[in-house]
Design a protein around this motif. Structure first.
Motif, PDB file in Angstrom:
ATOM      1  N   THR A  40       0.814  -1.213   0.000  1.00 36.14           N
ATOM      2  CA  THR A  40       0.000   0.000   0.000  1.00 36.14           C
ATOM      3  C   THR A  40       0.850   1.267   0.000  1.00 36.14           C
ATOM      4  N   ASP A  41       2.097   1.165   0.398  1.00 32.71           N
ATOM      5  CA  ASP A  41       2.988   2.321   0.454  1.00 32.71           C
ATOM      6  C   ASP A  41       4.415   1.823   0.323  1.00 32.71           C
ATOM      7  N   PHE A  53      -1.938   3.675  -1.004  1.00 31.54           N
ATOM      8  CA  PHE A  53      -2.593   4.684  -0.190  1.00 31.54           C
ATOM      9  C   PHE A  53      -1.845   6.005  -0.315  1.00 31.54           C
ATOM     10  N   SER A  54      -0.598   5.941  -0.744  1.00 32.63           N
ATOM     11  CA  SER A  54       0.191   7.113  -1.117  1.00 32.63           C
ATOM     12  C   SER A  54       0.951   6.722  -2.379  1.00 32.63           C
ATOM     13  N   ASP A  55       1.724   7.642  -2.941  1.00 30.26           N
ATOM     14  CA  ASP A  55       2.454   7.317  -4.161  1.00 30.26           C
ATOM     15  C   ASP A  55       3.460   6.198  -3.896  1.00 30.26           C
ATOM     16  N   VAL A  56       3.570   5.284  -4.839  1.00 24.47           N
ATOM     17  CA  VAL A  56       4.484   4.152  -4.734  1.00 24.47           C
ATOM     18  C   VAL A  56       5.442   4.210  -5.920  1.00 24.47           C
ATOM     19  N   GLU A  57       6.733   4.022  -5.660  1.00 19.36           N
ATOM     20  CA  GLU A  57       7.721   4.123  -6.723  1.00 19.36           C
ATOM     21  C   GLU A  57       8.603   2.883  -6.776  1.00 19.36           C
ATOM     22  N   GLY A  73      -5.631  10.092  -7.598  1.00 22.54           N
ATOM     23  CA  GLY A  73      -4.516  10.966  -7.319  1.00 22.54           C
ATOM     24  C   GLY A  73      -3.241  10.277  -6.934  1.00 22.54           C
ATOM     25  N   ARG A  74      -3.265   8.954  -6.735  1.00 22.18           N
ATOM     26  CA  ARG A  74      -2.048   8.241  -6.401  1.00 22.18           C
ATOM     27  C   ARG A  74      -1.337   7.857  -7.686  1.00 22.18           C
ATOM     28  N   THR A  75      -0.025   7.827  -7.633  1.00 21.15           N
ATOM     29  CA  THR A  75       0.746   7.424  -8.810  1.00 21.15           C
ATOM     30  C   THR A  75       1.641   6.254  -8.460  1.00 21.15           C
ATOM     31  N   MET A  76       2.008   5.522  -9.486  1.00 24.98           N
ATOM     32  CA  MET A  76       2.958   4.431  -9.311  1.00 24.98           C
ATOM     33  C   MET A  76       3.982   4.545 -10.443  1.00 24.98           C
ATOM     34  N   ASP A  77       5.177   4.964 -10.100  1.00 25.66           N
ATOM     35  CA  ASP A  77       6.230   5.161 -11.073  1.00 25.66           C
ATOM     36  C   ASP A  77       7.184   3.979 -11.068  1.00 25.66           C
ATOM     37  N   GLY A  78       7.696   3.636 -12.242  1.00 19.95           N
ATOM     38  CA  GLY A  78       8.730   2.616 -12.323  1.00 19.95           C
ATOM     39  C   GLY A  78       8.250   1.217 -12.040  1.00 19.95           C
ATOM     40  N   PHE A  79       7.003   0.893 -12.384  1.00 17.68           N
ATOM     41  CA  PHE A  79       6.484  -0.451 -12.198  1.00 17.68           C
ATOM     42  C   PHE A  79       7.041  -1.356 -13.293  1.00 17.68           C
ATOM     43  N   GLN A  80       7.613  -2.494 -12.896  1.00 17.78           N
ATOM     44  CA  GLN A  80       8.303  -3.336 -13.875  1.00 17.78           C
ATOM     45  C   GLN A  80       8.102  -4.806 -13.557  1.00 17.78           C
ATOM     46  N   HIS A 136      -3.587   6.432 -12.208  1.00 19.00           N
ATOM     47  CA  HIS A 136      -2.411   7.105 -12.735  1.00 19.00           C
ATOM     48  C   HIS A 136      -1.228   6.138 -12.658  1.00 19.00           C
ATOM     49  N   ILE A 137      -0.524   6.006 -13.739  1.00 22.82           N
ATOM     50  CA  ILE A 137       0.690   5.198 -13.712  1.00 22.82           C
ATOM     51  C   ILE A 137       1.708   5.835 -14.647  1.00 22.82           C
ATOM     52  N   SER A 138       2.913   5.968 -14.188  1.00 20.76           N
ATOM     53  CA  SER A 138       3.973   6.555 -14.984  1.00 20.76           C
ATOM     54  C   SER A 138       4.990   5.489 -15.339  1.00 20.76           C
ATOM     55  N   GLU A 139       5.393   5.464 -16.570  1.00 23.00           N
ATOM     56  CA  GLU A 139       6.441   4.575 -17.064  1.00 23.00           C
ATOM     57  C   GLU A 139       6.194   3.116 -16.711  1.00 23.00           C
TER      58      GLU A 139
END
Length: 374
Positions: free
Chosen positions: A196-197, A309-313, A338-345, A364-367
């Motif tokens: 979750t975080d 529950f907060s942004d996860v990277e 409003g939460r983002t998840m960057d660098g999911f691989q 929202h998901i980045s990259e």
């Protein structure tokens, strides 16, 4: 650092490991006093929650930590956290700013689910509650930096096998640099693993499988009630109630003969002839194996669920197996906007035999990177 043979012997003498004696105090005393703690090889230790400290290696030495019967909800086998407070049972650990550099390795963690099912609302939900979490194998909570969990089997937990979280019951800060290697999360009740975080969380050569304990296995339903049929207490029926999305599950609480009047109520009880049907839960029609919804949230019975529950990277999976789970094998999802998840691989992972192999419901998901084969 525990290095001398006399110190090791002292630790050993305080542990029984007979599969029935409560070894919590003995092992916790060793964790409080030593940088390196290992159990006697191959034994089973009955414990409540154990709390490692910073700069510590906890080696199970091919033994088993088994959760004591009748443990409260929100009682993991191992809690890796600088600060947490369980208001429901008054358990308080004085805070540290962070917990750093912890290794947990080489053994089995058994949640003893047959003797640890939350009593809260159990008659209404078949053991599943809104407060379904907490009886986890390992919970990583708050400001934890640099944790390695390796060569473990985590099984039979009412909640998650391995939980990474932030803000339950007063924990502050986010986990960072969490590495999970060669960990088999098999047969846990809620999820093999849940995030979750946190940031920089890596799973390598892990198994997330059979998230579906005996209470959650595919259930036998009578698709529709039959007029003139005699039903007994505990029988269940499933009615669509003219709903295009859900079926509704009812349990017989007073046995008798049905009049053939299908229940349609969504709370409480209804009378059908001399039968009393009690509403239990609704079941999404896309999940024929009986995945139900309680309090607005699916089971979920995922192999691994990432629900920020907060942004996860930077969450990464490599060479992992997601097999035989009652819900989704791997599910990045969101609890709110409003939460983002960057660098999911995801690299070279296998999803087979899950109710739904892959679920992706991101706001929202980045990259995002999804590499084959998966």
């Amino acid at each position: 650092t525990l290095s001398s043979s006399s110190a090791a012997s002292d630790v050993y003498k305080r542990q029984v490991g007979d599969g029935s004696t409560d070894d919590t105090a003995a092992i916790q005393a060793a964790l409080n006093s030593n940088g390196q703690v290992w159990l006697q090889p191959g034994l089973t230790y009955m414990v409540s929650t154990l709390w490692p400290k910073s700069n510590q290696t906890f080696d199970l030495n091919h033994g088993t930590l088994k959760l004591l019967a009748g443990s409260y909800w929100q009682t993991p086998v191992i809690m890796v956290s600088p600060y947490s407070r369980y208001r429901s049972i008054g358990l308080y650990r004085p805070g540290e700013l962070s917990l750093d550099n912890v290794i947990i390795r080489n053994g089995k963690i058994d949640g003893n689910v047959s003797n640890n099912q939350s009593a809260t609302s159990e008659p209404d939900t078949g053991g599943w509650t809104a407060n379904d979490g907490g009886l986890d194998g390992i919970r990583v909570q708050g400001t934890v930096n640099n944790l390695l969990a390796e060569n473990l089997v985590i099984t039979n937990c009412f909640g998650d096998g391995f939980n990474v979280s932030l803000n339950y019951f007063g924990a502050t800060g986010e986990p960072d640099n969490i590495t999970v290697v060669d960990v088999d999360m098999d047969g846990n009740g809620r999820q093999g693993s849940s995030i979750t975080d946190g940031n920089n969380i890596t799973y390598s050569r892990c198994k997330f499988r059979n998230t579906f304990n005996e209470r959650l296995a595919p259930r036998t339903f009578t698709p529709h009630i039959t007029g003139g049929h005699t039903y007994s207490v505990g029988d269940e029926c499933m009615e669509s109630a003219s709903d295009p999305t859900y079926n509704y599950n009812y349990e017989c609480t007073v046995g008798g003969v049905s009049s053939g009047t299908a229940p349609t109520h969504k709370s409480g009880i209804a009378i059908d002839g001399t039968v009393t049907w009690k509403y239990k839960w609704r079941v999404h029609k896309d999940y024929p194996n009986g995945i139900h919804e309680v309090g607005g949230a699916y089971g979920p019975w995922f192999g691994c669920d990432i629900e920020p529950f907060s942004d996860v990277e930077n969450v990464k999976f490599s060479d992992c197996d997601f097999t035989g789970n009652g819900g989704i094998g791997l599910s990045p999802s969101f609890s709110g906007s409003g939460r983002t998840m960057d660098g999911f691989q995801v690299d070279n992972c296998r999803l087979t035999g899950n109710n739904v192999e892959w679920g992706l419901s991101l706001i929202h998901i980045s990259e995002p990177t999804r590499r084959t084969p998966i």
